[in-house]
Design an enzyme around this catalytic site. Structure first.
Site, short mmCIF file in Angstrom:
data_model
loop_
_atom_site.label_atom_id
_atom_site.label_comp_id
_atom_site.label_asym_id
_atom_site.label_seq_id
_atom_site.Cartn_x
_atom_site.Cartn_y
_atom_site.Cartn_z
N HIS A 174 0.82 -1.25 0.05
CA HIS A 174 -0.08 -0.01 0.05
C HIS A 174 0.96 1.18 -0.12
O HIS A 174 0.68 2.15 -0.79
CB HIS A 174 -0.70 0.03 1.24
CG HIS A 174 -1.62 1.29 1.48
ND1 HIS A 174 -3.01 1.16 1.11
CD2 HIS A 174 -1.37 2.38 2.24
CE1 HIS A 174 -3.47 2.56 1.37
NE2 HIS A 174 -2.40 3.29 1.82
N GLU A 175 2.06 1.29 0.88
CA GLU A 175 2.68 2.58 1.07
C GLU A 175 3.55 2.48 -0.29
O GLU A 175 3.82 3.74 -0.67
CB GLU A 175 3.70 2.38 2.16
CG GLU A 175 2.96 2.35 3.32
CD GLU A 175 1.83 3.45 3.74
OE1 GLU A 175 2.10 4.39 3.25
OE2 GLU A 175 0.79 3.04 4.31
N HIS A 178 1.83 4.37 -3.01
CA HIS A 178 1.83 5.64 -2.97
C HIS A 178 3.04 6.40 -3.63
O HIS A 178 2.80 7.29 -4.27
CB HIS A 178 1.86 6.21 -1.52
CG HIS A 178 0.48 6.28 -0.65
ND1 HIS A 178 -0.92 6.84 -1.18
CD2 HIS A 178 0.01 5.66 0.43
CE1 HIS A 178 -1.76 6.65 -0.53
NE2 HIS A 178 -1.18 5.86 0.49
N GLU A 248 -6.48 6.79 -1.75
CA GLU A 248 -6.09 5.53 -0.70
C GLU A 248 -6.61 4.13 -1.20
O GLU A 248 -6.29 3.22 -0.95
CB GLU A 248 -6.81 5.88 0.53
CG GLU A 248 -6.14 7.07 1.27
CD GLU A 248 -4.56 6.72 1.76
OE1 GLU A 248 -4.45 5.51 1.93
OE2 GLU A 248 -3.84 7.53 1.54
#
Length: 347
Positions: A174-175, A178, A248
């Site tokens: 997930h990070e 980004h 997100e």
């Protein structure tokens, strides 16, 4: 957005904030419900981005065509100078913030975490090197940095204790998502726009009040455009928050690609379950200047490494209620919605 500390700016800020509360409580939920499911994630992101840019462009056009003739001989120079100042301050913050984050959270390299980050980055095809750091605090993770300072993936020690290997890989994915999606730079750009519109509005009202009326300008027109700009800046801020929530979801797709949808869901569910049992834990992160970076935006407590989540827990969380009003003011979607989104995700 932060108001200039004077009575005029404070009054305008209050008016704009009340307008935003009214929109969030009445119109926004109805609009969100009416368009729910009508757009793909990419379509929703594109539509929201276009709305933000067009609304900002319209206000600037309004200033140039309507307000500028009433701003005196130095109106254009002042206008451009104000925009330059707002942009410059945000750029400085963007490049300085990684150093501040490292100091604030006591970031330190961790060989084991670095190995996992490298493996997940390779799996996702990341074309750049990532620095893995462990930080103190609640179970959380966040991505920060830029091409000058390096790109960081930070995971708290309590998050390491809370998740198993696959769940941790999902969180890291997930990070990394980004970083791959350039979210820090994109959200910097979009975050600047409501600030520019807000300060243009405040400046116009100040100039209208200071005008003596002997320069050929009309203070009433200038004030009206300024007040309208302040109010619209809060509407743009709501759109920027909606755009952040969509990013997100986009990052969640990277976490699911890295370790599977189930691992991403169970990681989110563990965080949700722990903090649901600790309502007092929301205060510190809510006050944090970096809360928009977190994988979970309203959390802070000492994690219990023995929290477990079953399939029935997961389904119960999906069915749990959440505040639509609170969601509209958040940078992150509610966990139940993120879990349902992952259910529908197809690769």
């Amino acid at each position: 957005m932060f108001p200039i500390f004077d009575p005029v700016a404070l009054g305008l800020y209050i008016v704009g904030y009340i307008f935003m509360l009214i929109i969030a409580a009445t119109i926004a939920p109805k609009v969100a419900k009416s368009i729910s499911g009508r757009f793909t994630l990419y379509g929703a992101m594109a539509l929201t981005a276009v709305l933000v840019v067009l609304t900002t462009a319209f206000i600037i056009y309004l200033f140039v065509t309507v307000a500028l003739p009433h701003m005196g001989a130095y109106g254009l120079s002042f206008l451009l100078g104000l925009i330059f100042f707002v942009v410059l301050m945000n750029i400085i913050t963007y490049f300085a913030s990684p150093y501040l984050i490292n100091l604030s959270y006591g970031a330190r390299p961790d060989p084991r975490l670095q190995q996992i980050v490298d493996e997940v980055a390779a799996r996702l095809g990341a074309p750049f090197k990532l620095k893995a750091v462990v930080v103190d605090g609640p179970p959380n993770a966040f991505a920060y940095g830029n091409f000058l300072t390096g790109r960081y993936v930070a995971v708290t020690s309590s998050m390491l204790a809370l998740t198993d290997r696959r769940e941790l890989e999902a969180v890291i994915g997930h990070e990394i998502g980004h970083h791959l999606h350039r979210d820090n730079a994109i959200m910097l750009l979009f975050g600047i726009l409501p600030s520019i519109v807000y300060y243009l509005g405040v400046t116009a009202v100040h100039m209208a009040m200071a005008s003596s009326g002997n320069r050929g300008g009309n203070p009433a027109i200038l004030a009206a455009v300024g007040i309208a700009a302040v109010i619209v800046s809060f509407l743009i801020q709501l759109l920027v928050l909606a755009f952040s929530r969509l990013r997100e979801y986009y990052a969640d797709t990277a976490g699911a690609k890295a370790a599977g949808k189930e691992a991403m869901q169970f990681a989110l569910a563990k965080i949700h379950k722990f903090y649901f049992a600790n309502p007092e834990a929301h205060e510190v992160v809510r006050d944090s200047k970096f809360r928009a970076l977190f994988i979970y935006a309203l959390v802070n407590a000492v994690a219990n490494p023995f929290v477990s989540v079953t399939r029935s827990d997961l389904e119960e969380i999906k069915r749990s209620s959440y505040s639509v009003f609170q969601e509209i003011f958040s940078t992150h979607p509610p966990i139940p919605k993120r879990l349902k989104f992952l259910d529908e995700l197809q690769f």
